[in-house]
Design a protein around this motif. Structure first.
Motif, short mmCIF file in Angstrom:
data_model
loop_
_atom_site.label_atom_id
_atom_site.label_comp_id
_atom_site.label_asym_id
_atom_site.label_seq_id
_atom_site.Cartn_x
_atom_site.Cartn_y
_atom_site.Cartn_z
N ILE A 214 -1.26 0.28 -11.85
CA ILE A 214 -0.84 1.67 -12.01
C ILE A 214 -1.20 2.38 -10.71
O ILE A 214 -2.36 2.31 -10.27
CB ILE A 214 -1.58 2.34 -13.18
CG1 ILE A 214 -1.38 1.57 -14.48
CG2 ILE A 214 -1.12 3.80 -13.35
CD1 ILE A 214 -2.38 1.94 -15.57
N VAL A 215 -0.24 3.02 -10.08
CA VAL A 215 -0.49 3.69 -8.80
C VAL A 215 -0.10 5.16 -8.91
O VAL A 215 0.70 5.54 -9.75
CB VAL A 215 0.30 3.02 -7.65
CG1 VAL A 215 -0.12 1.57 -7.48
CG2 VAL A 215 1.81 3.11 -7.89
N PRO A 216 -0.66 6.01 -8.05
CA PRO A 216 -0.26 7.42 -8.03
C PRO A 216 1.25 7.55 -7.80
O PRO A 216 1.85 6.75 -7.09
CB PRO A 216 -1.06 8.00 -6.87
CG PRO A 216 -2.26 7.12 -6.77
CD PRO A 216 -1.77 5.75 -7.11
N HIS A 217 1.85 8.58 -8.40
CA HIS A 217 3.30 8.72 -8.34
C HIS A 217 3.80 8.97 -6.92
O HIS A 217 4.97 8.74 -6.62
CB HIS A 217 3.77 9.85 -9.27
CG HIS A 217 3.50 11.23 -8.74
ND1 HIS A 217 4.44 11.98 -8.10
CD2 HIS A 217 2.38 11.99 -8.76
CE1 HIS A 217 3.92 13.14 -7.75
NE2 HIS A 217 2.67 13.17 -8.13
N HIS A 218 2.90 9.40 -6.04
CA HIS A 218 3.30 9.67 -4.66
C HIS A 218 2.98 8.51 -3.73
O HIS A 218 3.15 8.62 -2.52
CB HIS A 218 2.59 10.93 -4.15
CG HIS A 218 1.10 10.87 -4.29
ND1 HIS A 218 0.31 10.02 -3.54
CD2 HIS A 218 0.27 11.52 -5.14
CE1 HIS A 218 -0.96 10.18 -3.91
NE2 HIS A 218 -1.01 11.07 -4.87
N ALA A 219 2.50 7.39 -4.27
CA ALA A 219 2.10 6.26 -3.42
C ALA A 219 3.28 5.76 -2.60
O ALA A 219 4.42 5.72 -3.08
CB ALA A 219 1.53 5.13 -4.27
N ASP A 220 3.01 5.39 -1.38
CA ASP A 220 4.05 4.96 -0.45
C ASP A 220 4.45 3.51 -0.77
O ASP A 220 3.67 2.58 -0.56
CB ASP A 220 3.51 5.03 0.99
CG ASP A 220 4.61 4.83 2.03
OD1 ASP A 220 5.64 4.20 1.69
OD2 ASP A 220 4.44 5.30 3.16
N SER A 221 5.65 3.32 -1.28
CA SER A 221 6.12 2.00 -1.68
C SER A 221 6.21 1.04 -0.50
O SER A 221 6.17 -0.17 -0.66
CB SER A 221 7.47 2.10 -2.37
OG SER A 221 8.43 2.67 -1.50
N GLN A 222 6.34 1.57 0.72
CA GLN A 222 6.41 0.70 1.89
C GLN A 222 5.11 -0.08 2.08
O GLN A 222 5.10 -1.21 2.54
CB GLN A 222 6.72 1.52 3.14
CG GLN A 222 8.12 2.11 3.17
CD GLN A 222 8.38 2.88 4.45
OE1 GLN A 222 7.47 3.24 5.18
NE2 GLN A 222 9.65 3.15 4.71
#
Length: 363
Positions: A214-222
């Motif tokens: 589970i990651v923060p919704h703003h986490a950088d997918s790159q």
């Protein structure tokens, strides 16, 4: 579940049918009925349930419907509220109040070979894996329930990077700790408040491909890459309330909120639960991945936030009853408290130190 006839004309607003739904299971075996072709949403599988009568509440209705359809007497079983769903089929609107009930071994043994219910409907037991893999065609309103059922009983939250400041290389220490102590196939909320931790997520998931992140919704997918097994994005209490304050109506687009994954939100009080309910309904209307859970905290006092006023089990339970989505207990808890959390209206518990295993997992 029986489907009341729709008396609305095309010129009238569709009637909302209030329905109680029972997700009945014994361990990993789940009970499904089958709707005949003449019924609304016919030729599909379904969970047991039916219309809530005017003289009863949802829990009373689910107990009655289960007895009428299957013969199970569940009034002494643990009945866990998963959530509430609103779905518009076009010709009919339904409001579903969903409960999860685990049978006892004697109940299951008595009924596991029954191929038909008391209303002559076909019944079948299916594995949880096949159910979640959508091998059984369910009505559209049931799809969110499957997402709810994916939530595990325990969710681990990572230490902040600052926890390892006394090490010569905090990043290496953080990675080693979580790589060795996360249990097999754990659901893990990885916080990324500090710079550089998104790269650590990618490193952790490469080392531990079994975990579900589970990651923060703003986490950088790159930084996260494509093989990180992200199961949900997290929305903080602050971000949730910002969305709620900016929202003009329930159908508005999610401003900057991830539309690619299910959401887990953080709530602390009745106002934030109201906001989470509105977001959940908006996501459903927009046919976006649903809100699948809410961290409701703090249940008890914690070492990390000693000055925070804890809710206590009674207040926590009262707030949980307001929620339209499954509730996850957080704050001063351990995995051993899952039964207590369930008895107070939750489905899962989460935390940091008590949720990290002292044994190195074999993966």
């Amino acid at each position: 579940m029986p489907s009341p006839s729709n008396h609305s004309t095309t010129c009238e607003k569709a009637t909302v049918v209030n329905v109680a739904v029972a997700v009945i299971h014994y361990k990993e075996q789940y009970l499904l009925g089958f709707r005949n072709a003449a019924q609304h949403q016919g030729n599909r599988y379904e969970f047991v349930g039916g219309k809530i009568e005017a003289s009863e509440d949802a829990k009373q209705a689910v107990i009655r419907e289960v007895a009428e359809e299957t013969g199970f007497a569940i009034h002494e079983n643990t009945i866990v509220k998963l959530g509430r769903l609103h779905h518009d089929y076009g010709d009919k609107q339904v409001s579903l109040q969903v409960y999860k009930i685990e049978l006892t071994a004697p109940q299951y043994e008595q009924h596991k070979h029954c191929q038909y219910g008391l209303e002559k409907q076909a019944l079948t037991w299916v594995t949880k894996a096949d159910l979640l893999a959508e091998k059984y065609d369910l009505p559209a309103a049931n799809k969110t329930m499957l997402e709810w059922l994916k939530l595990p009983e325990n969710i681990t939250i990572t230490y902040p990077l600052s926890h390892f400041d006394d090490h010569s290389d905090p990043a290496v220490a953080w990675l080693q700790c979580h790589q060795e102590k996360l249990t097999v196939a754990a659901w893990v909320y990885v916080r990324t408040k500090e710079a550089g931790t998104e790269k650590l997520i990618a490193q952790l998931t490469r080392a531990r491909p079994d975990i579900h992140v589970i990651v923060p919704h703003h986490a950088d997918s790159q930084f996260l890459g494509t093989d990180t097994h992200v199961v949900a994005h997290h929305l903080t209490h602050t971000a949730l309330m910002q969305w709620f304050n900016d929202a003009q109506d329930a159908a508005m687009p999610d401003q900057g909120i991830s539309s690619s994954h299910p959401l887990i939100v953080s709530c602390h009080d009745a106002d934030s639960i109201t906001a989470a309910n509105k977001l959940a309904r908006a996501r459903l209307q927009q046919q976006l991945p649903p809100v699948v859970g809410s961290f409701l905290s703090p249940v008890l006092a914690t070492q990390t936030h000693p000055d925070a006023v804890s809710l206590g089990w009674e207040t926590w339970s009262a707030l949980a009853q307001l929620s339209d989505i499954p509730i996850i207990g957080l704050g001063g808890l351990s995995p051993t408290l899952i039964d207590q959390a369930i008895s107070y209206g939750g489905v899962s518990v989460a935390g940091i130190r008590q949720f990290l295993s002292s044994q190195k997992p074999k993966v």
